[in-house]
Design a protein around this motif. Sequence first.
Motif, short mmCIF file in Angstrom:
data_model
loop_
_atom_site.label_atom_id
_atom_site.label_comp_id
_atom_site.label_asym_id
_atom_site.label_seq_id
_atom_site.Cartn_x
_atom_site.Cartn_y
_atom_site.Cartn_z
N PHE A 1 0.73 -1.22 -0.03
CA PHE A 1 -0.04 0.17 -0.06
C PHE A 1 1.01 1.22 -0.02
CE2 PHE A 1 0.42 -1.64 4.00
CZ PHE A 1 1.30 -0.66 4.93
N PHE A 2 0.18 2.33 -0.07
CA PHE A 2 1.05 3.52 -0.35
C PHE A 2 1.31 4.13 1.09
CE2 PHE A 2 1.34 8.28 -0.31
CZ PHE A 2 2.59 8.34 -1.38
N GLU A 3 2.67 4.28 1.55
CA GLU A 3 2.89 4.96 2.59
C GLU A 3 4.16 5.58 2.57
OE1 GLU A 3 0.98 5.48 5.75
OE2 GLU A 3 2.88 6.40 6.22
N PRO A 4 4.53 6.97 2.71
CA PRO A 4 5.66 7.62 2.50
C PRO A 4 6.74 7.03 3.20
CG PRO A 4 4.16 9.08 2.49
CD PRO A 4 3.40 7.79 3.01
N GLY A 5 7.79 6.68 2.76
CA GLY A 5 8.84 6.27 3.43
C GLY A 5 9.16 4.95 3.64
N LEU A 6 7.90 3.99 3.54
CA LEU A 6 7.89 2.44 3.69
C LEU A 6 8.70 1.62 2.50
CD1 LEU A 6 6.94 0.03 5.37
CD2 LEU A 6 4.80 0.07 4.17
N ALA B 1 -9.68 10.86 -3.69
CA ALA B 1 -10.43 9.77 -3.03
C ALA B 1 -10.15 9.07 -1.58
CB ALA B 1 -10.53 8.69 -4.24
N SER B 2 -8.70 9.42 -1.44
CA SER B 2 -8.16 8.86 -0.17
C SER B 2 -8.95 9.68 1.17
CB SER B 2 -6.74 9.02 0.09
OG SER B 2 -6.17 9.99 -0.21
N PHE B 3 -8.82 9.18 2.01
CA PHE B 3 -9.58 9.63 3.41
C PHE B 3 -8.77 10.84 3.95
CE2 PHE B 3 -7.60 8.66 7.56
CZ PHE B 3 -6.50 7.97 7.22
N THR C 1 -16.34 12.30 -12.16
CA THR C 1 -15.17 11.86 -12.51
C THR C 1 -14.09 12.17 -11.34
OG1 THR C 1 -15.40 12.58 -14.89
CG2 THR C 1 -13.30 11.83 -14.18
N LEU C 2 -13.40 10.89 -10.79
CA LEU C 2 -12.86 11.14 -9.47
C LEU C 2 -11.17 10.93 -10.01
CD1 LEU C 2 -13.16 11.14 -6.54
CD2 LEU C 2 -13.65 8.41 -6.89
N THR C 3 -10.57 11.71 -9.18
CA THR C 3 -9.11 11.37 -9.52
C THR C 3 -8.34 11.53 -8.02
OG1 THR C 3 -7.11 12.26 -10.70
CG2 THR C 3 -8.51 13.97 -9.89
N ASP C 4 -7.26 10.81 -7.87
CA ASP C 4 -6.25 10.79 -6.80
C ASP C 4 -4.77 10.32 -7.06
OD1 ASP C 4 -6.97 10.51 -3.62
OD2 ASP C 4 -5.40 9.50 -4.18
N PRO C 5 -3.87 10.82 -6.43
CA PRO C 5 -2.61 10.43 -6.87
C PRO C 5 -2.28 9.11 -6.42
CG PRO C 5 -2.67 12.57 -5.56
CD PRO C 5 -4.00 12.21 -5.61
N GLN C 6 -2.84 8.53 -5.69
CA GLN C 6 -2.64 7.29 -4.95
C GLN C 6 -3.64 5.98 -4.99
OE1 GLN C 6 0.54 6.08 -4.92
NE2 GLN C 6 1.52 7.85 -5.20
N ALA C 7 -4.75 6.73 -4.68
CA ALA C 7 -6.12 5.59 -4.35
C ALA C 7 -7.17 5.22 -5.30
CB ALA C 7 -6.67 6.58 -3.20
N ILE C 8 -6.64 5.59 -6.70
CA ILE C 8 -7.70 5.19 -7.65
C ILE C 8 -8.03 3.68 -7.83
CG2 ILE C 8 -7.80 5.12 -10.26
CD1 ILE C 8 -6.94 7.83 -10.58
N GLY C 9 -6.99 2.84 -7.58
CA GLY C 9 -7.14 1.58 -7.41
C GLY C 9 -7.97 0.99 -6.49
N ASN C 10 -7.83 1.44 -5.18
CA ASN C 10 -8.38 1.37 -4.17
C ASN C 10 -10.10 1.55 -4.30
OD1 ASN C 10 -6.77 -0.39 -2.75
ND2 ASN C 10 -5.97 1.44 -1.57
N ALA C 11 -10.18 2.75 -4.73
CA ALA C 11 -11.32 3.47 -5.24
C ALA C 11 -12.38 2.74 -6.08
CB ALA C 11 -11.33 5.06 -5.46
N GLN C 12 -11.57 2.44 -7.04
CA GLN C 12 -12.10 1.54 -8.15
C GLN C 12 -12.67 0.29 -7.78
OE1 GLN C 12 -9.29 1.58 -11.24
NE2 GLN C 12 -10.93 2.14 -12.80
N ALA C 13 -12.18 -0.09 -6.71
CA ALA C 13 -12.42 -1.66 -6.32
C ALA C 13 -13.66 -1.58 -5.35
CB ALA C 13 -11.48 -2.22 -5.47
#
Length: 441
Positions: free
Chosen positions: A46-51, A328-330, A357-369
């Motif tokens: 998942f996306f987490e800065p530095g991980l 789209a992310s919280f 139409t929804l956009t997000d730098p990282q969460a499109i995959g999770n939102a699409q699901a």
Amino acid sequence: MRISVIGCGYLGAVHAACMAKLGHEVIGIDVDPRKVAALEAGEAPFFEPGLPELLKETKATGRLSFSTDMADAAGAQVHFLCVGTPQVHGEFRADLSYVESAFEALKPYLSGGDVVAGKSTVPVGTAENLADRLTGTGATLVWNPEFLREGFAVKDTLHPDRLVYGLPTDDEGVPTAEGDAAKALLDEVYATPLADRTPLVVTDYATAQLVKVAANSFLATKISFINAMAELCEATGADVTRLADAIGYDARIGRRFLNAGLGFGGGCLPKDIRAFMARAGELGVSDALTFLREVDSINMRRRVRVVDLAREVCHGSIVGRRVAVLGASFKPDSDDVRDSPALSVAAQMQLQGAHVTLTDPQAIGNAQAKWPEMKFAATALEAAVDADVVLLATEWQEYRDLDPDALATVVAHKRILDGRNVLDPARWRAAGWTYRALGRP
Ligand SMILES: NC(=O)C1=CN([C@@H]2O[C@H](COP(=O)(O)OP(=O)(O)OC[C@H]3O[C@@H](n4cnc5c(N)ncnc54)[C@H](O)[C@@H]3O)[C@@H](O)[C@H]2O)C=CC1
Ligand SMILES: O=C(O)[C@H]1O[C@H](OP(=O)(O)OP(=O)(O)OC[C@H]2O[C@@H](n3ccc(=O)[nH]c3=O)[C@H](O)[C@@H]2O)[C@H](O)[C@@H](O)[C@@H]1O
């Protein structure tokens, strides 16, 4: 020290990597083979800065591995329980089935002197119940709640604001001999942050479990307080951002967590305040937490309000209108869409007849699901093509930095709703936009 981390989601994966960074030998265990395969390959699932960087670094030391086999937990001295505790569908209480199954699966692999350290957020009473069930194994249960924030998870784990140990205690609240031994092991686990003078609160099970839900309830209350003020500001023409600045200068109040807007979401604050209310009911003290019902209601009203604002700027109806939703992310710097206000508002508008139409730098995959029928775009500019209204729903830096003139070249109508109060109204209005926000003129 050899450590196991059971459950490698947003909390556990970061905890495992950070424990390896602190010098321990760590085995992360999860029932999801895809997550384990990614982590074992040194990739963040998942996306987490530095991980990603931390996983690469710690995998290379040979001290960090992942497995789907609970037997691999055998031999570890401390076992961190990090599985999910979501809200039960249709109820307020927490679903403890993942804690139950992880705990039962772990039990056969425990040895005398081991510590099972609960990190999941649970209703008070859970630790006492699990501790009873360790009788005969020689292992000791401690409750060690986690306070990390997504987006800052690595930093928060390596440099926490505080550590809390809930230990087994006698009738007078004094740690038992097993409690003292467990504390010594945890002190070894957290030797580095403790040496950095991280405050440590050593207490009993009940207090440790309550600390966690109390903290999240306080944070949720702070956000809903300022969002209630936003409602007053909307009724009077006042500006909630200036109000927050002004009251925030009072050190007793503080400016942090006073950002009015679409409110709180995520996998924790909403479900934690609800589970807390449910538990208070079971304990016969529901009156103590009735205020959290209001905190929840204020929070949910913000989502309704922004849909109303969209209707207002579209002259009474959003049916058939094109709405670009940015985020789209919280929250920014996370791909987590669990109970995301942004996604919930986008879905509401879509259900009410808008073309979203929804956009997000990282969460499109999770939102699409979650919402496969929604239309998605890769960038804000693409999402905004022919839009009748643009909604900034999650304050990613790239949306804060949007150029009103550039965006104006693609939209059908220059109408922007600032769902997080992060844009400069004067700048957008000067560029010819109708600017509306939550709680400010
Ligand atoms: N996400 C966060 O920022 C924080 C979460 N928490 C608490 O930590 C807990 C976990 O939260 P998240 O990591 O966000 O959830 P998550 O859903 O991302 O991760 C939970 C993980 O546990 C795994 N799992 C489920 N059953 C299992 C089993 N029997 N054995 C091994 N693994 C199993 C799942 O496959 C999943 O990967 C929750 O109680 C949450 O409230 C606490 C502080 C921060
Ligand atoms: O128990 C948990 O899982 C975690 O929950 C929150 O962390 P997190 O959910 O990652 O995110 P926050 O930064 O707390 O934000 C939560 C929500 O509140 C919103 N928020 C935050 C701050 C604010 O001023 N206004 C506001 O609306 C955010 O947009 C987001 O939707 C707590 O901050 C962590 O301490 C805790 O460990």
